[in-house]
Write a protein that holds these residues in place. Structure first.
Motif, PDB file in Angstrom:
ATOM      1  N   GLU A   1       0.833  -1.204   0.000  1.00 27.72           N
ATOM      2  CA  GLU A   1       0.000   0.000   0.000  1.00 27.72           C
ATOM      3  C   GLU A   1       0.862   1.247   0.000  1.00 27.72           C
ATOM      4  N   GLY A   2       0.616   2.094  -0.982  1.00 24.76           N
ATOM      5  CA  GLY A   2       1.285   3.390  -1.030  1.00 24.76           C
ATOM      6  C   GLY A   2       0.542   4.386  -0.161  1.00 24.76           C
ATOM      7  N   GLY A   3       1.285   5.229   0.520  1.00 23.81           N
ATOM      8  CA  GLY A   3       0.632   6.213   1.375  1.00 23.81           C
ATOM      9  C   GLY A   3       1.600   7.253   1.897  1.00 23.81           C
ATOM     10  N   ARG A   4       1.040   8.168   2.679  1.00 29.64           N
ATOM     11  CA  ARG A   4       1.798   9.295   3.224  1.00 29.64           C
ATOM     12  C   ARG A   4       2.538  10.012   2.086  1.00 29.64           C
ATOM     13  N   PHE A   5       1.825  10.215   0.994  1.00 27.15           N
ATOM     14  CA  PHE A   5       2.354  10.861  -0.203  1.00 27.15           C
ATOM     15  C   PHE A   5       2.247  12.370  -0.018  1.00 27.15           C
ATOM     16  N   VAL A   6       3.387  13.044   0.108  1.00 25.45           N
ATOM     17  CA  VAL A   6       3.389  14.491   0.286  1.00 25.45           C
ATOM     18  C   VAL A   6       4.441  15.133  -0.616  1.00 25.45           C
ATOM     19  N   ILE A   7       4.128  16.315  -1.070  1.00 25.85           N
ATOM     20  CA  ILE A   7       5.055  17.132  -1.859  1.00 25.85           C
ATOM     21  C   ILE A   7       4.922  18.567  -1.367  1.00 25.85           C
ATOM     22  N   LEU A   8       6.052  19.251  -1.227  1.00 30.45           N
ATOM     23  CA  LEU A   8       6.000  20.656  -0.834  1.00 30.45           C
ATOM     24  C   LEU A   8       5.079  21.426  -1.784  1.00 30.45           C
ATOM     25  N   PRO A   9       4.262  22.334  -1.254  1.00 29.42           N
ATOM     26  CA  PRO A   9       3.274  23.039  -2.082  1.00 29.42           C
ATOM     27  C   PRO A   9       3.850  23.720  -3.321  1.00 29.42           C
ATOM     28  N   GLU A  10       5.021  24.316  -3.211  1.00 29.60           N
ATOM     29  CA  GLU A  10       5.565  25.054  -4.349  1.00 29.60           C
ATOM     30  C   GLU A  10       6.003  24.158  -5.509  1.00 29.60           C
ATOM     31  N   TYR A  11       6.012  22.836  -5.307  1.00 29.28           N
ATOM     32  CA  TYR A  11       6.405  21.901  -6.371  1.00 29.28           C
ATOM     33  C   TYR A  11       5.244  21.048  -6.854  1.00 29.28           C
ATOM     34  N   ARG A  12       4.048  21.325  -6.374  1.00 30.96           N
ATOM     35  CA  ARG A  12       2.885  20.526  -6.762  1.00 30.96           C
ATOM     36  C   ARG A  12       2.387  20.943  -8.133  1.00 30.96           C
ATOM     37  N   ASN A  13       2.571  20.062  -9.079  1.00 32.97           N
ATOM     38  CA  ASN A  13       1.988  20.223 -10.408  1.00 32.97           C
ATOM     39  C   ASN A  13       1.871  18.843 -11.028  1.00 32.97           C
ATOM     40  N   ILE A  14       1.111  18.728 -12.085  1.00 36.09           N
ATOM     41  CA  ILE A  14       0.813  17.419 -12.660  1.00 36.09           C
ATOM     42  C   ILE A  14       2.078  16.729 -13.176  1.00 36.09           C
ATOM     43  N   ARG A  15       3.035  17.474 -13.675  1.00 42.31           N
ATOM     44  CA  ARG A  15       4.271  16.884 -14.189  1.00 42.31           C
ATOM     45  C   ARG A  15       5.075  16.228 -13.064  1.00 42.31           C
ATOM     46  N   VAL A  16       5.189  16.907 -11.940  1.00 48.70           N
ATOM     47  CA  VAL A  16       5.923  16.351 -10.802  1.00 48.70           C
ATOM     48  C   VAL A  16       5.171  15.155 -10.217  1.00 48.70           C
ATOM     49  N   PHE A  17       3.843  15.277 -10.056  1.00 50.68           N
ATOM     50  CA  PHE A  17       3.057  14.153  -9.555  1.00 50.68           C
ATOM     51  C   PHE A  17       3.217  12.933 -10.459  1.00 50.68           C
ATOM     52  N   LYS A  18       3.106  13.154 -11.749  1.00 44.38           N
ATOM     53  CA  LYS A  18       3.211  12.046 -12.713  1.00 44.38           C
ATOM     54  C   LYS A  18       4.582  11.377 -12.616  1.00 44.38           C
ATOM     55  N   PHE A  19       5.637  12.163 -12.585  1.00 40.64           N
ATOM     56  CA  PHE A  19       6.986  11.604 -12.460  1.00 40.64           C
ATOM     57  C   PHE A  19       7.114  10.790 -11.174  1.00 40.64           C
ATOM     58  N   PHE A  20       6.606  11.332 -10.086  1.00 34.46           N
ATOM     59  CA  PHE A  20       6.713  10.669  -8.785  1.00 34.46           C
ATOM     60  C   PHE A  20       5.980   9.322  -8.811  1.00 34.46           C
ATOM     61  N   ILE A  21       4.744   9.326  -9.256  1.00 38.74           N
ATOM     62  CA  ILE A  21       3.943   8.095  -9.279  1.00 38.74           C
ATOM     63  C   ILE A  21       4.557   7.068 -10.225  1.00 38.74           C
ATOM     64  N   GLU A  22       4.999   7.502 -11.416  1.00 32.96           N
ATOM     65  CA  GLU A  22       5.641   6.572 -12.348  1.00 32.96           C
ATOM     66  C   GLU A  22       6.924   5.991 -11.760  1.00 32.96           C
ATOM     67  N   SER A  23       7.658   6.785 -11.021  1.00 34.35           N
ATOM     68  CA  SER A  23       8.887   6.312 -10.382  1.00 34.35           C
ATOM     69  C   SER A  23       8.585   5.261  -9.323  1.00 34.35           C
ATOM     70  N   VAL A  24       7.524   5.490  -8.554  1.00 33.38           N
ATOM     71  CA  VAL A  24       7.132   4.518  -7.531  1.00 33.38           C
ATOM     72  C   VAL A  24       6.777   3.195  -8.194  1.00 33.38           C
ATOM     73  N   PHE A  25       5.951   3.255  -9.238  1.00 31.92           N
ATOM     74  CA  PHE A  25       5.568   2.024  -9.914  1.00 31.92           C
ATOM     75  C   PHE A  25       6.768   1.318 -10.526  1.00 31.92           C
ATOM     76  N   ALA A  26       7.640   2.061 -11.172  1.00 37.71           N
ATOM     77  CA  ALA A  26       8.832   1.451 -11.767  1.00 37.71           C
ATOM     78  C   ALA A  26       9.696   0.796 -10.701  1.00 37.71           C
ATOM     79  N   SER A  27       9.902   1.486  -9.606  1.00 44.37           N
ATOM     80  CA  SER A  27      10.739   0.952  -8.546  1.00 44.37           C
ATOM     81  C   SER A  27      10.109  -0.268  -7.896  1.00 44.37           C
ATOM     82  N   CYS A  28       8.844  -0.165  -7.557  1.00 40.00           N
ATOM     83  CA  CYS A  28       8.189  -1.238  -6.816  1.00 40.00           C
ATOM     84  C   CYS A  28       7.872  -2.458  -7.664  1.00 40.00           C
TER      85      CYS A  28
END
Length: 184
Positions: free
Chosen positions: A133-160
């Motif tokens: 289970e993925g959780g406690r997903f946080v990003i500093l407010p000034e870096y929240r955008n769809i490109r960063v979210f997408k990269f982060f989620i894709e990285s998690v899936f690739a790694s896991c």
């Protein structure tokens, strides 16, 4: 100017403390603040963190986001996080951090309210399918955008799923406010 984001597994004590501090910093300023355990260390750490692989998202050397991937407590224990957690509870609150008293994964904590979660978990367990289970997903407010979210989620899936290659099913629960993000 291009920015270089780095996603990596975090396994060192000081970096893990920075992750727990970032989570505390962000959660303390959002609608989830009432659920945050106030403490003198300013860290958000919970029993499920002991059974999690922790990842950080960095911009150059600055930690800007984090996520944990929790495995069932009978499958994985992170000894570094375990020592941080036990020290935290000893210093801040008078209660046991016994992982035997919690559900195998966080999404099962409210199983009585959501029986489909229990049914799904039991079905996977009956077929020897490991769930994380993925959780406690946080990003500093000034870096929240769809490109960063997408990269982060894709990285998690690739790694896991590709690099770790130890499980095939994952769940993520989120608040109603965030549900629209996961539909796309």
């Amino acid at each position: 100017m291009r920015q270089t984001y780095i996603f990596r597994k975090v396994e060192e004590t000081e970096e893990l403390r920075k992750i727990f501090a970032l989570r505390y910093q962000i959660i303390s300023k959002c609608h989830l603040a009432p659920f945050l355990e106030q403490n003198c260390e300013g860290i958000d750490i919970a029993p499920y963190d002991v059974n999690a692989i922790h990842y950080g998202l960095y911009l150059q050397e600055q930690l800007i986001g984090t996520i944990r991937v929790v495995k069932s407590h009978d499958k994985y224990t992170n000894p570094i996080v375990s020592s941080i957690l036990h020290g935290h509870y000893r210093n801040n609150i008078d209660r046991s951090s016994n992982t035997d008293a919690i559900a195998p994964l966080p999404f099962l904590e409210f199983g009585a309210e959501i029986p489909e979660h229990i049914q799904y978990y039991n079905s996977c367990k009956d077929h020897n399918i490991e769930i994380v289970e993925g959780g406690r997903f946080v990003i500093l407010p000034e870096y929240r955008n769809i490109r960063v979210f997408k990269f982060f989620i894709e990285s998690v899936f690739a790694s896991c799923f590709i690099l770790e290659n130890s499980f095939t099913h994952a769940v993520a629960t989120c608040t109603v406010d965030h549900a629209h993000f996961y539909r796309y």
